[in-house]
Design an enzyme around this catalytic site. Structure first.
Site, PDB file in Angstrom:
ATOM      1  N   CYS A 110     -43.173  -9.110   4.969  1.00  9.72           N
ATOM      2  CA  CYS A 110     -41.930  -9.421   5.513  1.00  9.72           C
ATOM      3  C   CYS A 110     -41.521  -8.605   6.704  1.00  9.72           C
ATOM      4  CB  CYS A 110     -40.772  -9.613   4.677  1.00  9.72           C
ATOM      5  SG  CYS A 110     -40.932 -11.115   3.387  1.00  9.72           S
ATOM      6  N   GLY A 159     -55.350   1.886  23.305  1.00 10.20           N
ATOM      7  CA  GLY A 159     -56.247   2.131  22.281  1.00 10.20           C
ATOM      8  C   GLY A 159     -56.948   0.547  22.251  1.00 10.20           C
ATOM      9  N   THR A 192     -56.944   1.570  40.809  1.00 13.88           N
ATOM     10  CA  THR A 192     -56.408   2.692  41.035  1.00 13.88           C
ATOM     11  C   THR A 192     -55.766   3.439  39.796  1.00 13.88           C
ATOM     12  OG1 THR A 192     -55.846   1.681  43.373  1.00 13.88           O
ATOM     13  CG2 THR A 192     -54.727   3.898  42.688  1.00 13.88           C
ATOM     14  N   ASN A 248     -54.754   3.712   9.684  1.00  9.82           N
ATOM     15  CA  ASN A 248     -53.430   3.873  10.106  1.00  9.82           C
ATOM     16  C   ASN A 248     -52.513   3.815   8.973  1.00  9.82           C
ATOM     17  OD1 ASN A 248     -54.473   1.186  10.469  1.00  9.82           O
ATOM     18  ND2 ASN A 248     -52.664   0.578  10.931  1.00  9.82           N
ATOM     19  N   GLN A 289     -56.007   6.821  15.237  1.00 11.51           N
ATOM     20  CA  GLN A 289     -54.960   7.535  14.012  1.00 11.51           C
ATOM     21  C   GLN A 289     -55.483   8.904  13.655  1.00 11.51           C
ATOM     22  OE1 GLN A 289     -52.422   6.785  13.194  1.00 11.51           O
ATOM     23  NE2 GLN A 289     -51.951   4.593  14.052  1.00 11.51           N
ATOM     24  N   GLY A 310     -53.274   7.425  24.020  1.00 10.19           N
ATOM     25  CA  GLY A 310     -52.166   8.331  24.352  1.00 10.19           C
ATOM     26  C   GLY A 310     -50.875   8.522  23.531  1.00 10.19           C
ATOM     27  N   HIS A 311     -50.534   7.266  23.208  1.00  8.52           N
ATOM     28  CA  HIS A 311     -49.075   7.246  22.644  1.00  8.52           C
ATOM     29  C   HIS A 311     -49.187   7.669  21.324  1.00  8.52           C
ATOM     30  CE1 HIS A 311     -48.503   3.392  20.202  1.00  8.52           C
ATOM     31  NE2 HIS A 311     -49.884   3.281  20.805  1.00  8.52           N
TER      32      HIS A 311
END
Lengths: 273, 403
Positions: free
Chosen positions: B333, B78, B245, B157, B187, B208-209
């Site tokens: 924190c 992203g 590639t 997010n 998101q 993608g993740h």
């Protein structure tokens, strides 16, 4: 994930001495809601000045709770005098260490203890309000920053952020913090040579010669040897190429003496023997 | 899980990253040791791999509602997509030096602007209100003759609040069609329908993740006619805009993940939403010092951000983690930085909630049993932590009000 020691984890999972003490002999406070961590420390002190009970309430992260918890264990049974000697490093050590970014939690524990002791002695804790605030975001005062630097030998801005949180938000005070660091660094290095033992002074001079002077002279095939020190006079002998160099008196004044003046004391005078 | 909290993980941090869908993983596998040809090769062995890349590009195209598969560029993340879009637009239009964005963008975007500011660009950061919503009038008034780019995230997010990007794009184009409009949709993808066709959006980033494909793959939609210089100079891959590639197995994975995500949208918006609402309502009922951050009517269906007042976020996360529950907080924190969430701060979330705000983000793999488990154990964690807080009087008042 932070790399917390087992001791830190034990203390935040099962904090000791949580709560208030009814009719405490002293209350100490540090931090605030705005800062993201706050600690209230309650002490019960007997007529001999021994801390018989200590409790805490903390708003903060795992290491803040652990620091508070271990602090109450450390000071129970101590006299007020003994407790006043505790440093933030000792709090961190008692937890088996804290991640550098979390050292400010031990500093907060130390501040609350100081505040409680001042409260016990009847000193006006509100005095601290008059102090100059350096970090507006987290309300960190100049004194807190100075103390953290001096007690923990901090040398850069990031250290100060980790130990006091100062400068950790908007960053506008970074210049002001750096000024304090520089000032204390200079002060530390430039000590009054009259208050130094001869051995101390010789060690220091040798250190500066090794670190700043010899290497430079060796580049030109020369070197230097410390012969003697008397009061503010430093007796040296130039070696190798320096010995026969026609600029040697220049080297002596403008480089050797200037370096010693800068790093040790402006009172130093260099004499060639 | 109930009764066995030391091993099983209840993963409610899907806005951070998601599990790779086993079907996606299966589809990727042949492209490592069997179909390992180079898509650019002339031989059949490479050619069949080329077809797989083409198919994936079609799948991403369909997922985003693009008109042409050529509009899809595969990226590595992203962040890369955002960088490629923002810096590319500016490089293609060097005479304009003004950018408009929002205060609540992801650091992947915000830090690019900080960098650009040092290069002499002027950046307008749009405000959000207490609900996390944007003021489109402010956007309208911020556009100048010097504006090159407007970049607004589709959904935040941290809070899940959806921003009106289509309306915003329209406003921008009405004022000046030459200004490019970029959307960071990382998101939003897979949570709400995205259909760039018939919108004024020029560029749109996905990762993608976040949609059950692996980490290390993403895509950038670039509307036909949008000038974008090469981001990586070299070969002809990705129409010369990103040489190198192709990462074939991951591209195949992203393609299938997009197809599944498209087919799962209905489930996301009904079932995932139901579980999210159950979790949120359950917490609000059981915990007196809990308050939702951000608009509840205008959110992606998987996210809730809850401020636990007068206790601190990391401490909550650590205790939840001990019970196998994974959530997150943008608070001071946890992230290593000391600064509390810039998103919640921009919304004016008060300090008593700001430091104790926790984000729970679900996925289509979240089960009812998991939500029940959280509702079962979370109230006791909060109760324990309330007890440690120095703000007992304030907590008492909240407890009275809750009754």
């Amino acid at each position: 994930m932070w790399d917390y020691t087992d001791k830190v984890m034990d203390h935040y999972k099962n904090p000791r001495n949580v709560g208030e003490i009814e009719n405490p002999s002293a209350i100490g406070e540090a931090g605030s809601l705005v800062c993201g961590d706050a600690l209230k420390l309650y002490l019960k002190v007997d007529e001999k000045g021994v801390i018989t009970d200590a409790k805490f309430q903390t708003f903060g992260c795992g290491s803040a709770v652990a620091s508070s918890s271990v602090l109450t264990e450390m000071i129970k049974g101590m006299t007020i005098e003994e407790a006043s000697k505790i440093t933030n490093q000792q709090i961190a050590d008692a937890l088996g260490g804290l991640p550098p970014q979390k050292m400010h939690c031990s500093v907060m524990g130390h501040e609350a203890l100081e505040s409680a002791i001042a409260n016990y002695k009847g000193e006006d804790a509100a005095l601290h309000c008059d102090e100059k605030i350096i970090c507006q975001c987290y309300h960190v005062t100049e004194n807190v920053i100075r103390e953290a630097i001096e007690q923990n030998n901090l040398t850069d801005l990031e250290d100060v952020m980790n130990y006091t949180k100062a400068g950790g938000a908007c960053g506008q005070c970074h210049v002001a913090i750096q000024k304090i660091i520089d000032e204390l660094k200079n002060k530390k290095e430039k000590v009054d040579i009259k208050n130094m033992s001869v051995t101390q002074l010789v060690l220091k001079i040798n250190n500066v010669i090794e670190k700043y002077i010899s290497n430079e002279l060796r580049k030109d095939g020369g070197d230097i040897e410390l012969i003697d020190v008397k009061d503010n006079k430093v007796y040296v002998s130039l070696k190798g190429m320096c010995k026969s160099c026609k600029f040697s008196s220049n080297t002596l004044k403008n480089f050797v003496e200037a370096s010693l003046k800068e790093h040790i004391s402006p009172d130093i005078e260099v004499v060639e023997v | 899980m109930p009764g066995n909290n030391t091993h099983k993980v209840v993963y409610l941090d899907n806005n951070a990253t998601t599990m790779v869908d086993p079907k996606v993983f299966e589809a990727m596998k042949p492209y490592f040791c069997e179909l390992y040809g180079n898509p650019s090769s002339m031989h059949y062995f490479g050619g069949q791999v080329h077809k797989a890349v083409d198919k994936a590009r079609e799948q991403v195209k369909d997922f985003l509602g693009a008109t042409d598969a050529k509009e899809i560029i595969f990226t590595a993340s992203g962040s890369e997509g955002d960088n490629m879009a923002i810096r590319g637009v500016l490089e293609a239009n060097k005479s304009k030096k003004h950018i408009i964005t929002t205060k609540i963008e992801h650091p992947a975007v915000l830090n690019v602007y900080k960098y650009l500011e040092k290069q002499g660009y002027e950046v307008t950061y749009l405000d959000v209100d207490s609900q996390g919503n944007l003021d489109l009038n402010q956007l309208n008034n911020s556009i100048t003759n010097d504006t090159a780019l407007v970049s607004i995230m589709y959904a935040n997010n941290e809070t899940g609040v959806i921003l009106p990007v289509e309306k915003a794009a329209k406003i921008v184009k009405q004022k000046n069609p030459k200004i490019k409009f970029h959307v960071d949709a990382v998101q939003a993808a897979g949570k709400i329908p995205i259909d760039v066709k018939n919108t004024d959006i020029d560029l749109l980033t996905i990762a993608g993740h976040k949609i059950h494909a692996p980490k290390g793959i993403g895509a950038l939609y670039v509307k036909t006619g949008t000038l974008l210089p090469a981001f990586v100079i070299g070969g002809h891959q990705e129409r010369g805009k990103r040489a190198g590639t192709e990462n074939v197995p991951y591209i195949v994975g992203l393609g299938l993940a997009c197809e599944i995500a498209k087919n799962s949208l209905n489930y996301e918006m009904t079932e995932v939403k139901r579980l999210r609402d159950k979790l949120e309502q359950g917490i609000l009922e059981r915990v007196y010092n809990a308050k939702v951050n951000g608009s509840t009517s205008n959110r992606v269906p998987n996210t809730t951000n809850i401020g636990f007042q007068y206790i601190e976020g990391e401490l909550i996360l650590l205790h939840l983690s001990d019970l196998g529950i994974c959530a997150s907080s943008g608070s001071a924190c946890t992230s290593g930085s000391l600064e509390p969430s810039h998103v919640l701060k921009s919304m004016g979330v008060p300090f008593e909630s700001l430091h104790g705000s926790i984000r729970f983000s679900l996925s289509r793999f979240t089960t009812e049993e998991e939500i029940d488990y959280v509702l079962d154990v979370l109230p006791d964690v909060i109760k324990k932590l309330n007890h440690i807080s120095p703000y007992q009087r304030e907590l008492k008042e909240l407890e009275q009000k809750h009754k």
